[in-house]
Each structure stands twice: as structure tokens, then as C-alpha cells.
Design a protein around this motif. Structure first.
Motif, PDB file in Angstrom:
ATOM      1  N   VAL A  44      25.245  26.381  36.428  1.00 41.82           N
ATOM      2  CA  VAL A  44      25.948  25.613  37.453  1.00 41.82           C
ATOM      3  C   VAL A  44      26.787  26.535  38.324  1.00 41.82           C
ATOM      4  CG1 VAL A  44      27.702  23.839  37.853  1.00 41.82           C
ATOM      5  CG2 VAL A  44      25.978  23.519  36.079  1.00 41.82           C
ATOM      6  N   ARG A  45      27.483  27.466  37.690  1.00 43.98           N
ATOM      7  CA  ARG A  45      28.355  28.375  38.443  1.00 43.98           C
ATOM      8  C   ARG A  45      28.532  29.667  37.665  1.00 43.98           C
ATOM      9  NH1 ARG A  45      33.765  25.936  40.850  1.00 43.98           N
ATOM     10  NH2 ARG A  45      32.191  24.941  42.129  1.00 43.98           N
ATOM     11  N   ARG A  46      28.567  30.777  38.395  1.00 42.78           N
ATOM     12  CA  ARG A  46      28.795  32.091  37.786  1.00 42.78           C
ATOM     13  C   ARG A  46      29.960  32.775  38.499  1.00 42.78           C
ATOM     14  NH1 ARG A  46      23.105  35.057  36.425  1.00 42.78           N
ATOM     15  NH2 ARG A  46      24.530  36.208  35.070  1.00 42.78           N
ATOM     16  N   LEU A  47      30.954  33.193  37.736  1.00 41.93           N
ATOM     17  CA  LEU A  47      32.094  33.936  38.269  1.00 41.93           C
ATOM     18  C   LEU A  47      32.067  35.324  37.636  1.00 41.93           C
ATOM     19  CD1 LEU A  47      34.701  31.072  37.891  1.00 41.93           C
ATOM     20  CD2 LEU A  47      33.509  31.740  39.970  1.00 41.93           C
ATOM     21  N   LYS A  48      31.326  36.214  38.285  1.00 44.92           N
ATOM     22  CA  LYS A  48      31.082  37.521  37.676  1.00 44.92           C
ATOM     23  C   LYS A  48      32.375  38.322  37.519  1.00 44.92           C
ATOM     24  CE  LYS A  48      26.298  37.891  39.273  1.00 44.92           C
ATOM     25  NZ  LYS A  48      25.710  37.839  37.918  1.00 44.92           N
ATOM     26  N   ASP A  49      33.290  38.210  38.486  1.00 46.19           N
ATOM     27  CA  ASP A  49      34.545  38.972  38.395  1.00 46.19           C
ATOM     28  C   ASP A  49      35.365  38.553  37.184  1.00 46.19           C
ATOM     29  OD1 ASP A  49      33.839  40.320  40.663  1.00 46.19           O
ATOM     30  OD2 ASP A  49      35.059  39.085  42.018  1.00 46.19           O
ATOM     31  N   ALA A  50      35.336  37.271  36.850  1.00 46.57           N
ATOM     32  CA  ALA A  50      36.086  36.776  35.694  1.00 46.57           C
ATOM     33  C   ALA A  50      35.246  36.778  34.426  1.00 46.57           C
ATOM     34  CB  ALA A  50      36.607  35.366  35.968  1.00 46.57           C
ATOM     35  N   ASN A  56      46.835  23.966  17.793  1.00 42.36           N
ATOM     36  CA  ASN A  56      46.712  22.553  18.150  1.00 42.36           C
ATOM     37  C   ASN A  56      45.264  22.133  18.391  1.00 42.36           C
ATOM     38  OD1 ASN A  56      49.562  22.088  18.150  1.00 42.36           O
ATOM     39  ND2 ASN A  56      49.680  23.112  20.159  1.00 42.36           N
ATOM     40  N   GLY A  57      44.331  23.088  18.292  1.00 38.89           N
ATOM     41  CA  GLY A  57      42.921  22.782  18.513  1.00 38.89           C
ATOM     42  C   GLY A  57      42.500  22.827  19.965  1.00 38.89           C
ATOM     43  N   SER A  58      43.346  23.356  20.866  1.00 39.30           N
ATOM     44  CA  SER A  58      43.017  23.467  22.283  1.00 39.30           C
ATOM     45  C   SER A  58      42.481  24.856  22.588  1.00 39.30           C
ATOM     46  CB  SER A  58      44.248  23.193  23.152  1.00 39.30           C
ATOM     47  OG  SER A  58      44.737  21.884  22.934  1.00 39.30           O
ATOM     48  N   VAL A  59      41.562  24.932  23.544  1.00 43.69           N
ATOM     49  CA  VAL A  59      40.973  26.224  23.917  1.00 43.69           C
ATOM     50  C   VAL A  59      41.965  26.990  24.780  1.00 43.69           C
ATOM     51  CG1 VAL A  59      39.067  27.387  25.096  1.00 43.69           C
ATOM     52  CG2 VAL A  59      38.655  25.243  23.880  1.00 43.69           C
ATOM     53  N   VAL A  60      42.321  28.205  24.313  1.00 42.05           N
ATOM     54  CA  VAL A  60      43.206  29.059  25.104  1.00 42.05           C
ATOM     55  C   VAL A  60      42.497  30.317  25.583  1.00 42.05           C
ATOM     56  CG1 VAL A  60      45.337  28.226  24.066  1.00 42.05           C
ATOM     57  CG2 VAL A  60      44.097  30.135  22.999  1.00 42.05           C
ATOM     58  N   GLY A  61      41.288  30.588  25.057  1.00 43.49           N
ATOM     59  CA  GLY A  61      40.582  31.792  25.478  1.00 43.49           C
ATOM     60  C   GLY A  61      39.097  31.699  25.212  1.00 43.49           C
ATOM     61  N   ILE A  62      38.353  32.668  25.768  1.00 44.80           N
ATOM     62  CA  ILE A  62      36.898  32.773  25.596  1.00 44.80           C
ATOM     63  C   ILE A  62      36.612  34.178  25.087  1.00 44.80           C
ATOM     64  CG2 ILE A  62      34.645  32.553  26.730  1.00 44.80           C
ATOM     65  CD1 ILE A  62      36.196  31.094  29.045  1.00 44.80           C
ATOM     66  N   VAL A  63      35.964  34.296  23.919  1.00 45.19           N
ATOM     67  CA  VAL A  63      35.656  35.615  23.357  1.00 45.19           C
ATOM     68  C   VAL A  63      34.812  36.393  24.358  1.00 45.19           C
ATOM     69  CG1 VAL A  63      34.530  36.853  21.489  1.00 45.19           C
ATOM     70  CG2 VAL A  63      35.768  34.733  21.006  1.00 45.19           C
ATOM     71  N   SER A  64      35.225  37.634  24.667  1.00 43.40           N
ATOM     72  CA  SER A  64      34.489  38.395  25.682  1.00 43.40           C
ATOM     73  C   SER A  64      33.973  39.732  25.176  1.00 43.40           C
ATOM     74  CB  SER A  64      35.358  38.619  26.922  1.00 43.40           C
ATOM     75  OG  SER A  64      36.527  39.343  26.591  1.00 43.40           O
ATOM     76  N   SER A  65      34.823  40.521  24.474  1.00 42.54           N
ATOM     77  CA  SER A  65      34.391  41.868  24.082  1.00 42.54           C
ATOM     78  C   SER A  65      35.301  42.392  22.982  1.00 42.54           C
ATOM     79  CB  SER A  65      34.432  42.822  25.286  1.00 42.54           C
ATOM     80  OG  SER A  65      35.756  42.907  25.806  1.00 42.54           O
ATOM     81  N   GLY A 109      38.849  46.456  14.968  1.00 45.64           N
ATOM     82  CA  GLY A 109      39.699  45.288  14.808  1.00 45.64           C
ATOM     83  C   GLY A 109      40.401  44.907  16.091  1.00 45.64           C
ATOM     84  N   VAL A 110      40.053  45.580  17.194  1.00 44.05           N
ATOM     85  CA  VAL A 110      40.645  45.257  18.493  1.00 44.05           C
ATOM     86  C   VAL A 110      39.602  44.478  19.303  1.00 44.05           C
ATOM     87  CG1 VAL A 110      41.620  46.151  20.637  1.00 44.05           C
ATOM     88  CG2 VAL A 110      42.109  47.289  18.459  1.00 44.05           C
ATOM     89  N   ASN A 111      39.900  43.211  19.609  1.00 43.61           N
ATOM     90  CA  ASN A 111      38.959  42.368  20.333  1.00 43.61           C
ATOM     91  C   ASN A 111      39.695  41.649  21.452  1.00 43.61           C
ATOM     92  OD1 ASN A 111      36.491  42.666  18.574  1.00 43.61           O
ATOM     93  ND2 ASN A 111      37.992  41.978  17.048  1.00 43.61           N
ATOM     94  N   PHE A 112      38.922  41.151  22.428  1.00 47.46           N
ATOM     95  CA  PHE A 112      39.524  40.602  23.634  1.00 47.46           C
ATOM     96  C   PHE A 112      38.941  39.231  23.959  1.00 47.46           C
ATOM     97  CE2 PHE A 112      39.373  45.241  24.032  1.00 47.46           C
ATOM     98  CZ  PHE A 112      40.740  45.524  24.111  1.00 47.46           C
ATOM     99  N   ALA A 113      39.792  38.421  24.558  1.00 55.41           N
ATOM    100  CA  ALA A 113      39.382  37.088  25.017  1.00 55.41           C
ATOM    101  C   ALA A 113      39.887  36.878  26.435  1.00 55.41           C
ATOM    102  CB  ALA A 113      39.938  36.009  24.088  1.00 55.41           C
ATOM    103  N   ILE A 114      39.085  36.132  27.198  1.00 56.59           N
ATOM    104  CA  ILE A 114      39.480  35.778  28.568  1.00 56.59           C
ATOM    105  C   ILE A 114      40.420  34.585  28.482  1.00 56.59           C
ATOM    106  CG2 ILE A 114      38.630  34.991  30.816  1.00 56.59           C
ATOM    107  CD1 ILE A 114      35.862  36.159  29.937  1.00 56.59           C
ATOM    108  N   PRO A 115      41.613  34.657  29.033  1.00 57.91           N
ATOM    109  CA  PRO A 115      42.518  33.500  28.970  1.00 57.91           C
ATOM    110  C   PRO A 115      41.944  32.324  29.736  1.00 57.91           C
ATOM    111  CG  PRO A 115      43.413  35.212  30.406  1.00 57.91           C
ATOM    112  CD  PRO A 115      42.223  35.803  29.724  1.00 57.91           C
ATOM    113  N   ILE A 116      42.089  31.139  29.188  1.00 56.75           N
ATOM    114  CA  ILE A 116      41.508  29.944  29.814  1.00 56.75           C
ATOM    115  C   ILE A 116      42.169  29.651  31.145  1.00 56.75           C
ATOM    116  CG2 ILE A 116      43.049  28.176  28.863  1.00 56.75           C
ATOM    117  CD1 ILE A 116      39.177  28.093  29.042  1.00 56.75           C
TER     118      ILE A 116
END
Length: 849
Positions: free
Chosen positions: A96-102, A192-201, A207-214
Motif C-alpha cells: 500500500v505504501r513504502r517509506l524507504k527513508d523511515a 500495556n500491550g501497545s506497539v511502541v516500536g518496529i524491530v529493524s536491525s 545484544g545490541v538491537n534497534f527498533a523504529i519508534p512508532i
């Protein structure tokens, strides 16, 4: 081999960590929250690997990372819901949509069951050491219990180790949760069960991992997904309103109901019309794309005056003049010729009078005005400038109450040539009794048919000319000079298009005046074929190549000399053959293609409807493929007659050396079959006889057979000759005329052939319809009379099937109040004559604006 135990040990270690995480997880997340998150998180399958995606809307919207999709083709994407569960199911997914920068992508799945949507959370309260939870499918299918299964979901937890900012905005969440390749795109939940991030790399084994903030997703997704369906605008009726349909989907809906507009941009000020919801819930807007031509405004004409002392050419404003006592626009005339007595003129061959309005004609010659007495010219040629339609662009605009607007991508409005015009029958009287041979001044190398069949265009390479042969007058009425001897050409209802390969030009000529009207540069590459239907008002098909692996197929408008549409690259690639031969239906919307020198030669049918090409192919050898007038039937030189979907109507022998070649005639109720002598080449001095059968459409039995004697020995059926059988045989039933071109290509033979007279002479019973359904207009009363040929007479008609409201009287009067929209409807009538003989007749009703 030592690496295998290490890999197994690593997997066991990961599994142990997962179970350890699960054992302590429920202290923070409830079992209900975990179950919902597992159900909402799917295994994403792409052509480059696997990843994770999660549902954010019960309408089927999923989020993942853009890098997980990569350069995968859309038709390879799928999301597996509840893998390893009883309700496991795999769904195709669309982008539907791609945001390559994000590094964010949104996918759409057409769900057939309820999948819980995860709630999007708030990142403003996040802090270092806070515990978060990651759901996903690490290592893809590697953790599946067997090769045929999908893996179960993994749930890991860890703590925030850093909140990395960029320009005072949260840019990256760093956490120590155990995530691995395959987790990318999965949700990261707060307690609280709410999405705050998306696993990215992550950094492998650190043991160092990163998530995109929602929050980055929320900002980007606060804009709507806008779709707009545009109609095809009729080039000939741009002042008629057309309807656009708009769809607006929000990932994060606004607090107020926005307004939706359709905006058109062309000449003058942009137009903006608000779209409103109909009863079906769809947003629609009607808007007028163009303007009616200003009939009071006189266009400038190009005019050439021949005097005894020389020529003058320039431009002049159109005006009314008196032609045989009646007013007529100068621009409606092509040629004014002074008569031998010197005082009067003929307008396009008809008496015109003395033309007093041309006594003082002011011409613009290179910016200078010159006034001349045009009545002293021996000949005046008038040419209208080509009418080019400026491009029109459209877009949808979603407007919020605070003044903020979201436009869709602006696209050019596609122009069409309107609904097909039923090919008309030629009218007139041919002065012929018996057989007449018309010698040609030079051998011909190719033939095309134009002006609804009135003209045969004969290419004479030796003299670089096209002779225009008039079918009714049985003579050459003029010549068109060509710049090269290897010109490709095609003729339609009004125009001739010529491709000059050496100069890389495409030229348009008027078939009325035989004068060149416009020249453009060829931007298509090496053109291998250009084709028009004989009744096509402007549509031509151009096949071109720009390399061994690149072919383009383009719908081209001869009126505006511009592209209407280009075929899908898949269709074009499959037709990448310089030996492809193309034939068009009379209405110019169906094309038959076969390949010379290839076995099988192929049964390829291209149709052009609603400004798009579609293709049908059968792996067979049928010889030359010639569509009938409306493209519903395909006549072949070897294998009989088929529908355009390769359903046989009449089967042939399939033998190129003998058998019957079937060809359409210039009346839809008849076709012809030419049967060849198998010993045609055995004796070059021997006179051979071919048999020409006259058939009624739908019948495999000929009404009559006509003998054609020929001393020439070249086989007409050979597809290596550019003048194939369809170009050599031309049967005009309503003119009682059969024209043939012998293999010597130096003459045209005309034969008088009256079908009904021959049937009566032979005492053959017959019953069939001879009339053609005319074209109608929308919102108007449509009527015409069905005429039938019957030996017994007393024909009665009855309607069997047709559009609502259409009636057929017993004496054949068709009546109908046409709807407001253009249509193509099929009508079936039965007919019965005085002897009790019955037959059926099918025709199409076509209405245009």
C-alpha cells in the motif's frame, strides 16, 4: 561437519532463552495480551526471504520494515497468520505504501476472518531500563519442525538501553531483547500491550538491537491513502462530463470528516469539483475535461494558390464562401479548381460558381500580409492545421477543516477515440459487366485498404509512390509521393500514415486531398509494423523494437499524432519478433499477428478496449490471421475460421499448398473461400484454375462457386510474399464486385458478381439479412430497418434477445430509446419467410456521445 553441532547448540540456546523469557513474561503482559499479539503478528514471506509483519487494522493493514520487502515483486508477497495453529492460513499481500527513508512499509491483506489489530502506543513516556516485548519469527523457516511446516512465533523481552534522538525527535529505540534476522518488521510492545516500536536491525552477537519508534510511523501515516479511478475521455467529445471515483483510506483517521475533490489541469484555470458519496458508499465527482469548439471562431488555414506565373503559399483566416449558391466554410473544402472557361470553379470536383468572396484574399506570408485576387488562380489547395489535444492532468485532493490538504499523485488523463463505429457499406454503382483488367503503371509491392474499403493503397517501390485506386470508379484517382522506397504505411477512414525509416519520420496524409498534413519525428525505435483498420477514424497500432530484447506496442492517434496507450511490457516482450505480420479489423480494435519463418507461426490476437491492450495466444500454425470487421472472427489462410478465442467455426486442412483460404468480405453477411490447385507449380506454362466460393456467415457450405483462371504459377497462399491472400482478394457484395490482384502484381482484375442473381439462376433457396445496424447516439431514439434476402419472400422478424426496451416489429423495424451512457449491446432476431424457412441474425447496437 563440526559446524552442525554448533548450530544445533545455538538453536537450543535460543529456544532456552525463549522459554526463559516466556516464563517471566506474564508478570508484565497478561495471557490475553500475549495471545492477541501472537494472533496479530504474521510470518511475512517474500521472494528474497522471510520477515515479520503485524496487523494494525481489522480491514487488513499490516506494518513491516521496508528492507524486508526489498526488490521483491508484489505477486510474491504473502503473510501467514497463526502458523502451526489449527487456523493457520496464508494470504497474498499487496504493498500500500513504502517509506524507504523511515524503513517502513504498509501491506494490505484481504482477510476472510477477524484478526486482532494491535493498538499503536505513545513513545513520549519511554525511559531507559523499561522492559519491552518483541514478537516475530527469527531465522524464518529454520526453526520449523520440518521442511513442510512454518515456524511458531517467538516472544522475547528485554530492556531499553538507549533512546537515540535526532533533531530533538526520537529516532531509534535501542534495546537488549534477543532478536535475530527474521524478527525485522515485528512489533515491540510496552507493558500495556501497545506497539511502541518496529524491530529493524541489530549488531550480531552483541545484544545490541534497534527498533523504529512508532512515532515515526504515526507521523508518516497521518496522511490518507488516496485512490482515484479515471474514465477514458472521448477525444471527440471533451465537453461531455466524465465521472471519477475516489477512495480514501486512513491508517490514522482525522478527528473530523474531510472534504474530497477531483482536480483537472489543462489549458486555462484548473477545475476543482467536490466528490460526494453515492448510495453504494463510493465517492464520485463529475467534471468536464474540455470545451466545445468555438464554432464562431475561424481557424487559420494553410493555403496554396497556383497561378500561371507561379505559386503563393501562406495562411488565411477561415471564412464562408458561396458554393453553388449555398454558404460553406472555406476550411471544409480541399481543392478549388478553375474550369477551362476561366470564369468558374469546381470545389472538390463539383460545380462551385464564380467565388466572388475570393476577389481580395489576404494571406499571411512569413508575417507579411499580401492581398491577391484568388479567382485568377488555376488551382487553390486548402489545408486545415492538425488539431492537437493538449494534455489534461487529474488528481484527487483530501482537504481538512484546518486548511491542510493531501493531494494524490497527478496523472495524465487517458484519451480514447470513443466507441467503435460500425464499418459502413460502400454505396454507388460500379460500371462493370463481365471482367475488366486495369493495368498498373508499375508493379506493386504491398497493398492496404482505406476509406471504409473505397480505396486500395498500392505501393510502387520502383517509382517511390503510393497509387490510390478507387474501387467504385475502377481507376487510380491519384498518387502520393514517398520520400523513400522502403516506407511502411497504413490507411484508415480518413488518413494515411507513412513511416520513413531512413529519415526516422512519421508522416500523415489526407486521403481526400492526397496531400501531406503533418510530420513528426519517430521516437518509437525501429518500427517493424504500422497498422490501421480501414474504418478507423484515427487509431493505429505501431510495433517497434529498440534492441534484441526490447519491443514496444503502441496505440497511436493519427488525428493528434500522439500516443494513446502503450501495451504492457509482458505482452510486448512476447511479440518480440521482427518477422511478425499484423492485420487489423475494419474498426481498428482487433489485431491478428503471426510470425513468418517460424514454426509454429502462432495464433496471436491483440484487442484494444478501454485504452488497454489484451492478448490471446494459441501455440498453433494457421497462416495469415485476418480479423473480420468487428474482430469477433479470425479468418486464416490455412486452418479455417475461428473465434478470437481460438474456438473453431469452420476447420481447414492446415496445408499451405492446397485447401481453402478463408477471407472476410466487405459485408458482414458474406465471406469467401479460395481453393487452390495442388499441382499449381508443376507446369509453368499450364493455365491453372482457382475456385472462389461465396459463403454466408456461419455456414460451411458455399452458396456458389466462381472460377478464376490464371497463367501465373506463384502460389497465392505463400506467407513469405508481403501481398498475402487477404490483400489479393476483395469482395464487395453490395457493389456486386470482386477484385483480384494476380501474382505478377501489375494489374487489378475486376469481375461483376451479383450473388442474388446467381442464386436465382441456379435455383438455390436462401434467407439471410443484408442490412447493417447503424451507430446510434446516447439519450436518443435509435431506429433502423432490417432488410432480408429471400427467394420465397414474405419475411417476418421476431426479437429473441436484446437490451431492455428495444423492439423489433414483424416487418423488421428496430426501435429503442438509448440510455444516457455509451453502450455495445448484442441483439438476436429470428426471421421466417413465406416457405417456412427459418434463420437467425445477430448484430450489435453501438451508441456514442
Amino acid at each position: 561437519m563440526a559446524s552442525i553441532p554448533c548450530f544445533r547448540a545455538a538453536l537450543l540456546s535460543i529456544v532456552a532463552l525463549v522459554f526463559a523469557a516466556l516464563s517471566s513474561l506474564h508478570a508484565e503482559l497478561t495471557q490475553e495480551q500475549v495471545t492477541a499479539a501472537k494472533s496479530a503478528t504474521g510470518l511475512l514471506i517474500t521472494s528474497i526471504g522471510t520477515g515479520t509483519a503485524f496487523c494494525i487494522s481489522e480491514s487488513g493493514l499490516f506494518i513491516t520494515c521496508d528492507h524486508v520487502i526489498g526488490n521483491s515483486k508484489e505477486d510474491t508477497l504473502a503473510i501467514v497468520i497463526s502458523p502451526t495453529g489449527k487456523d493457520e492460513k496464508r494470504y497474498p499481500a499487496k504493498i500500500v505504501r513504502r517509506l524507504k527513508d523511515a524503513d517502513i512499509a504498509v501491506l494490505k491483506v484481504n482477510l476472510d476472518r477477524k484478526v486482532p489489530a494491535l493498538k499503536l502506543g505513545d513513545v513520549t513516556g519511554l525511559f531507559e531500563t523499561e522492559q519491552l516485548y518483541a514478537f516475530g519469527y527469527p531465522f524464518g523457516k529454520a526453526l520449523a519442525v520440518d521442511e513442510k511446516s512454518y515456524p511458531a512465533i517467538s516472544v522475547n523481552f528485554g530492556r531499553i538501553t538507549s533512546l537515540r534522538m535526532k533533531n530533538d525527535v526520537l529516532d531509534v529505540i535501542q534495546l537488549d531483547a534477543q532478536v535475530n534476522p527474521g524478527n525485522s518488521g515485528g512489533p515491540v510492545l510496552d507493558p500495556n500491550g501497545s506497539v511502541v516500536g518496529i524491530v529493524s536491525s541489530g549488531v550480531v552477537a552483541s545484544g545490541v538491537n534497534f527498533a523504529i519508534p512508532i512515532s515515526l510511523f504515526n507521523k508518516a501515516m497521518a496522511t490518507p491513502i488516496i485512490g482515484i479511478a479515471a474514465p477514458n475521455a472521448d477525444l471527440q467529445h471533451l465537453a461531455k462530463p466524465v465521472e471519477f471515483t475516489v477512495s480514501v483510506d486512513w491508517i490514522i483517521p482525522p478527528t473530523e470528516e474531510p472534504k474530497v475533490f477531483v482536480e483537472l489541469r489543462g489549458e486555462g484555470q484548473p477545475q476543482r469539483v467536490e466528490a460526494h458519496k453515492g448510495k453504494d458508499g463510493k465517492l464520485r465527482a463529475q467534471i468536464v475535461p474540455g470545451k466545445e469548439p468555438d464554432k464562431t471562431k475561424r481557424a487559420n488555414l494553410q493555403i496554396t494558390l497556383d497561378f500561371e506565373s507561379g505559386k503563393i503559399s501562406g495562411s488565411v483566416a477561415d471564412r464562408e464562401i458561396s458554393i453553388a449558391g449555398k454558404p460553406k466554410a472555406l476550411g471544409e473544402i480541399h481543392t478549388l479548381q478553375r474550369t477551362p472557361d476561366g470564369g468558374k470553379f469546381q470545389a472538390d470536383g463539383k460545380p462551385a460558381g464564380t467565388l466572388p468572396e475570393l476577389e481580395a484574399l489576404t494571406l499571411d506570408i512569413g508575417g507579411a500580409s499580401v492581398t491577391v485576387d484568388a479567382r485568377k488562380a488555376t488551382k487553390i489547395e486548402i489545408q486545415k492545421p492538425p488539431t492537437a489535444v493538449p494534455p489534461i492532468f487529474y488528481k484527487a485532493v483530501v482537504a481538512l477543516t484546518d486548511g491542510k490538504e493531501f493531494p494524490s499523485e497527478e496523472k495524465p488523463l487517458t484519451m480514447s477515440l470513443g466507441a467503435p463505429i460500425p464499418p459502413p457499406l460502400l454505396s454507388g454503382k460500379v460500371d462493370l459487366s463481365g471482367v475488366r483488367e486495369v493495368s498498373l503503371p508499375s508493379p506493386i509491392s504491398d497493398v492496404a485498404v482505406a476509406q471504409d474499403g473505397r480505396s486500395l493503397l498500392l505501393q510502387m517501390k520502383e517509382v517511390k509512390k503510393l497509387a490510390v485506386f478507387d474501387v467504385i470508379d475502377l481507376k487510380i484517382r491519384g498518387y502520393i509521393a514517398l520520400d523513400e522506397d522502403k516506407v511502411l504505411f497504413a490507411g484508415g477512414a480518413r488518413h494515411l500514415l507513412a513511416v520513413c525509416p531512413a529519415e526516422n519520420l512519421i508522416q500523415r496524409f489526407s486521403l481526400e486531398t492526397l496531400q501531406k498534413e503533418k510530420t513528426i519525428n519517430n521516437s518509437f525505435g525501429t518500427i517493424t509494423s504500422i497498422t490501421m483498420g480501414r474504418s478507423s477514424p484515427g487509431l493505429a497500432m505501431i510495433v517497434a523494437s529498440s534492441g534484441s530484447q526490447s519491443t514496444s506496442i503502441t496505440a497511436f492517434d493519427a488525428e493528434s499524432m500522439s500516443v494513446i496507450s502503450t501495451a504492457d511490457t509482458t505482452i510486448a516482450r512476447q511479440l518480440n519478433d521482427p518477422n511478425a505480420v499484423v492485420r487489423a479489423s475494419a474498426d481498428g480494435r482487433t489485431f491478428g499477428l503471426f510470425r513468418r519463418g517460424t514454426s509454429p507461426s502462432g495464433f496471436t490476437i491483440l484487442t484494444f478496449r478501454d485504452n488497454e491492450f489484451s492478448r490471446f495466444y494459441e501455440h498453433a500454425t494457421c497462416g495469415v490471421l485476418v480479423p473480420n470487421a468487428d474482430g469477433t472472427q479470425i479468418f486464416t489462410s490455412q486452418s479455417g475460421i475461428y473465434t478470437n478465442k481460438f474456438i473453431p467455426i469452420i476447420k481447414g486442412t492446415g496445408n499451405w499448398a492446397e485447401g481453402t483460404t478463408y477471407l472476410p468480405s466487405y459485408h458482414p453477411m458474406y465471406f469467401i473461400g479460395v481453393t487452390y490447385n495442388a499441382s499449381h507449380n508443376n507446369n509453368r506454362q499450364k493455365k491453372e484454375t482457382n475456385s472462389i466460393g461465396i459463403y454466408l456467415t456461419g455456414s460451411s457450405q458455399s452458396l456458389i462457386q466462381v472460377s478464376e483462371e490464371s497463367k501465373e504459377t506463384e502460389r497465392y497462399r505463400q506467407t513469405s510474399n508481403p501481398i498475402t491472400p487477404d490483400k489479393r482478394y476483395h469482395f464487395f457484395p453490395n457493389l456486386d464486385l470482386l477484385l483480384t490482384i494476380p501474382p505478377t502484381n501489375d494489374r487489378i482484375v475486376g469481375r461483376s458478381l451479383n450473388v442474388r442473381q446467381l442464386l436465382d439462376e441456379k435455383g438455390i433457396d436462401y434467407l439471410y439479412v443484408t442490412s447493417i445496424a447503424p451507430q446510434g447516439k446516447v439519450s436518443a431514439h435509435y431506429q433502423f430497418k432490417l432488410d432480408a434476402a429471400s427467394k420465397a419472400g414474405g419475411v417476418k422478424f421476431a426479437l429473441q434477445s436484446g437490451p431492455k426496451g428495444l423492439t423489433v416489429s414483424s416487418d423488421g423495424k428496430v426501435a429503442w430509446d438509448a440510455p444516457a451512457q455509451p453502450v455495445e449491446e448484442t441483439v438476436i432476431v429470428s426471421l421466417k419467410d413465406g416457405s417456412g424457412q427459418e434463420a437467425f441474425h445477430t448484430f450489435r447496437v453501438v451508441t456514442t456521445r
